[in-house]
Design a protein around this motif. Structure first.
Motif, PDB file in Angstrom:
ATOM      1  N   SER A  70      20.698 -65.188  23.375  1.00  0.00           N
ATOM      2  CA  SER A  70      20.489 -64.013  22.529  1.00  0.00           C
ATOM      3  C   SER A  70      21.276 -64.071  21.221  1.00  0.00           C
ATOM      4  O   SER A  70      20.962 -63.357  20.275  1.00  0.00           O
ATOM      5  CB  SER A  70      20.863 -62.740  23.293  1.00  0.00           C
ATOM      6  OG  SER A  70      22.218 -62.805  23.692  1.00  0.00           O
ATOM      7  N   ASN A  71      22.276 -64.945  21.158  1.00  0.00           N
ATOM      8  CA  ASN A  71      23.056 -65.104  19.932  1.00  0.00           C
ATOM      9  C   ASN A  71      22.590 -66.273  19.074  1.00  0.00           C
ATOM     10  O   ASN A  71      23.189 -66.562  18.041  1.00  0.00           O
ATOM     11  CB  ASN A  71      24.540 -65.272  20.273  1.00  0.00           C
ATOM     12  CG  ASN A  71      25.104 -64.046  20.944  1.00  0.00           C
ATOM     13  OD1 ASN A  71      24.780 -62.926  20.569  1.00  0.00           O
ATOM     14  ND2 ASN A  71      25.924 -64.253  21.955  1.00  0.00           N
ATOM     15  N   GLY A  72      21.543 -66.986  19.519  1.00  0.00           N
ATOM     16  CA  GLY A  72      21.001 -68.086  18.740  1.00  0.00           C
ATOM     17  C   GLY A  72      21.624 -69.433  19.040  1.00  0.00           C
ATOM     18  O   GLY A  72      21.341 -70.409  18.358  1.00  0.00           O
ATOM     19  N   PHE A  73      22.467 -69.523  20.060  1.00  0.00           N
ATOM     20  CA  PHE A  73      23.100 -70.784  20.416  1.00  0.00           C
ATOM     21  C   PHE A  73      22.247 -71.533  21.426  1.00  0.00           C
ATOM     22  O   PHE A  73      21.647 -70.929  22.318  1.00  0.00           O
ATOM     23  CB  PHE A  73      24.495 -70.535  21.001  1.00  0.00           C
ATOM     24  CG  PHE A  73      25.444 -69.916  20.013  1.00  0.00           C
ATOM     25  CD1 PHE A  73      25.931 -70.651  18.941  1.00  0.00           C
ATOM     26  CD2 PHE A  73      25.833 -68.596  20.149  1.00  0.00           C
ATOM     27  CE1 PHE A  73      26.791 -70.073  18.028  1.00  0.00           C
ATOM     28  CE2 PHE A  73      26.694 -68.017  19.257  1.00  0.00           C
ATOM     29  CZ  PHE A  73      27.184 -68.761  18.182  1.00  0.00           C
TER      30      PHE A  73
END
Length: 102
Positions: A70-73
């Motif tokens: 969800s944080n793009g990692f």
């Protein structure tokens, strides 16, 4: 005194509200159960009958891949693919999506 039309409308409203309340409970449970059993042998054999051509058997293939959280990692995960295999062991068809919707 209520008319028949008013009674029918209020009855329909009650049924719609009851359906929505019951769906809010049943839908998450069914999605969790489907997620846990989607790659079981029973599920693969059942959905393979719809997806695979005649004369083939259904099997799964899993492989490591990455997705984003969800944080793009990037995050490692396992992906599953339904394979339709003929009598010689050759893969006739690969389906990564349709079998999981069925």
């Amino acid at each position: 005194m209520k008319t028949a039309k008013t009674g029918a409308v209020s009855g329909c409203v009650v049924w719609v509200i009851a359906f929505c309340i019951i769906s809010m409970c049943v839908f998450p449970v069914s999605m969790a159960a489907a997620g846990m059993t989607s790659v079981s042998d029973v599920a693969i054999n059942f959905t393979g009958g719809f997806v695979c051509p005649d004369g083939t058997t259904s099997k799964t293939r899993s492989y490591e891949t990455t997705t984003t959280d969800s944080n793009g990692f990037p995050q490692s995960t396992t992906a599953y693919v339904l394979q339709c295999v003929d009598a010689n062991g050759d893969v006739v068809k690969e389906d990564p999506v349709t079998y999981s919707f069925i």
